[in-house]
Design a protein around this motif. Sequence first.
Motif, PDB file in Angstrom:
ATOM      1  N   LYS A 163       0.601  -1.104   0.107  1.00 26.28           N
ATOM      2  CA  LYS A 163       0.307  -0.010  -0.053  1.00 26.28           C
ATOM      3  C   LYS A 163       0.817   1.627  -0.183  1.00 26.28           C
ATOM      4  CE  LYS A 163      -3.553   2.997   0.772  1.00 26.28           C
ATOM      5  NZ  LYS A 163      -4.803   2.933  -0.203  1.00 26.28           N
ATOM      6  N   SER A 174      -7.376  -7.247  12.288  1.00 26.68           N
ATOM      7  CA  SER A 174      -7.221  -5.369  11.966  1.00 26.68           C
ATOM      8  C   SER A 174      -6.900  -5.041  12.117  1.00 26.68           C
ATOM      9  CB  SER A 174      -9.189  -5.831  12.974  1.00 26.68           C
ATOM     10  OG  SER A 174      -9.695  -4.645  13.401  1.00 26.68           O
ATOM     11  N   ARG A 215      -5.345  -3.842   9.343  1.00 24.73           N
ATOM     12  CA  ARG A 215      -5.885  -2.832   8.774  1.00 24.73           C
ATOM     13  C   ARG A 215      -6.047  -2.011   9.101  1.00 24.73           C
ATOM     14  NH1 ARG A 215      -9.865  -5.313   9.020  1.00 24.73           N
ATOM     15  NH2 ARG A 215      -9.823  -7.810   7.823  1.00 24.73           N
ATOM     16  N   SER A 216      -6.389  -2.272  10.584  1.00 28.01           N
ATOM     17  CA  SER A 216      -6.542  -0.313  11.058  1.00 28.01           C
ATOM     18  C   SER A 216      -5.162   0.273  11.169  1.00 28.01           C
ATOM     19  CB  SER A 216      -6.672  -0.935  13.278  1.00 28.01           C
ATOM     20  OG  SER A 216      -7.656  -1.495  12.625  1.00 28.01           O
ATOM     21  N   VAL A 243      -2.506   0.440   8.298  1.00 27.86           N
ATOM     22  CA  VAL A 243      -2.314   0.533   7.522  1.00 27.86           C
ATOM     23  C   VAL A 243      -3.216   2.073   6.976  1.00 27.86           C
ATOM     24  CG1 VAL A 243      -2.576   0.116   4.464  1.00 27.86           C
ATOM     25  CG2 VAL A 243      -1.829  -1.339   6.539  1.00 27.86           C
ATOM     26  N   ASP A 244      -4.539   1.625   7.291  1.00 26.31           N
ATOM     27  CA  ASP A 244      -5.457   2.755   6.796  1.00 26.31           C
ATOM     28  C   ASP A 244      -5.587   3.450   7.972  1.00 26.31           C
ATOM     29  OD1 ASP A 244      -7.087   1.103   6.091  1.00 26.31           O
ATOM     30  OD2 ASP A 244      -8.173   0.732   7.505  1.00 26.31           O
ATOM     31  N   PHE A 245      -4.683   4.294   8.854  1.00 26.29           N
ATOM     32  CA  PHE A 245      -4.384   5.177  10.145  1.00 26.29           C
ATOM     33  C   PHE A 245      -3.128   5.665   9.192  1.00 26.29           C
ATOM     34  CE2 PHE A 245      -2.146   7.706  13.102  1.00 26.29           C
ATOM     35  CZ  PHE A 245      -3.222   7.437  14.072  1.00 26.29           C
ATOM     36  N   ASP A 252      -3.539   6.481   5.951  1.00 22.54           N
ATOM     37  CA  ASP A 252      -3.065   6.312   4.895  1.00 22.54           C
ATOM     38  C   ASP A 252      -3.335   7.501   5.042  1.00 22.54           C
ATOM     39  OD1 ASP A 252      -3.626   6.747   2.267  1.00 22.54           O
ATOM     40  OD2 ASP A 252      -5.962   5.682   2.565  1.00 22.54           O
ATOM     41  N   TYR A 303      -1.907  10.444   6.696  1.00 28.46           N
ATOM     42  CA  TYR A 303      -1.293  10.761   7.646  1.00 28.46           C
ATOM     43  C   TYR A 303      -0.440  12.281   7.483  1.00 28.46           C
ATOM     44  CZ  TYR A 303       0.409  10.958  12.639  1.00 28.46           C
ATOM     45  OH  TYR A 303       0.989  11.485  13.508  1.00 28.46           O
TER      46      TYR A 303
END
Length: 298
Positions: A156, A275, A278-279, A281-283, A285, A287
């Motif tokens: 990612k 999770s 995933r959490s 990686v999402d955080f 993105d 930042y």
Amino acid sequence: MDRIDAMRAFVTVVNEGTFTRAADRMEMSPQLVSKYVSQLEQHLGVRLLNRTTRKIHLTEAGASYHQRAQQVLNDIDDMENQLGDLQTQARGLLRISAPVSFAIRHMAPMLTAFQKAHPAVDIDLQLNDRKVDIVEEGFDIALRIGHLKSSSLIAKRIAPVRLVMCASPDYLEQRGTPERPEELRDHRYLRYSYMDVDANEAVHRELRSAGSGMVSNNGDVLVEAAVAGAGIALQPTFIAGSAIREGKLQVILPECEPEPMALYAVYAHRQLLASKVRSFVDFMDGYFGEPPYWDRFE
């Protein structure tokens, strides 16, 4: 015979008192429940229940087995619930591998903010500039910088990584400011050991001809050497950006700036991703911003 299903059928019959009520609870036919219990008795080689037309009675062996089987089934349910929580709620130990200089300069505030948002996640951060084997070394995620080649891993893109040539104003005053790439040959080059030569061939062709001022596998050392006047460094702005912003370093030949690389979050699986991964990686993105805050010096 599925031993867990048979065990669950036996325990449900005992708890409900009849095969019919047990069958209703398990949403199957009384005949199948009876078959499971019979198969379990055959497997164990003992009678667990004495059956009459109206009641069931536990044998001594059945009473002992029921107590232990109930605990086993409770443990299985607890384990499955905990695993389900790991998928639905960010919790557990998150093992991260990250490049040394990037982590030291930029990750502590991000990790602190992430843990405030996800307090059930513990962090194990290991710093290393080599390419770790995520699966073999037990990492959940690795941060990598460069031009990623195809692999079985999932990557990612998190942020662009810009490379600039820079030197201190004092050094440039003494040695002159290069205005063309070929003039780099007359300067001292502070070379990073792990630089991706293929991705920056145009610049490296001239820099390889420059005097060898210093070689290091750490970009912070080379940037500090450049600030001290040791020569020209080709380094990412996430290391050199603050010195450029403060006037300690000056960008040279900006028109020859190499193709930007990127910071990637790399992990092993896309499906059934925990999770916590995933959490994280999402955080990450977005930042660092677009452009990232370390590039805001011009």
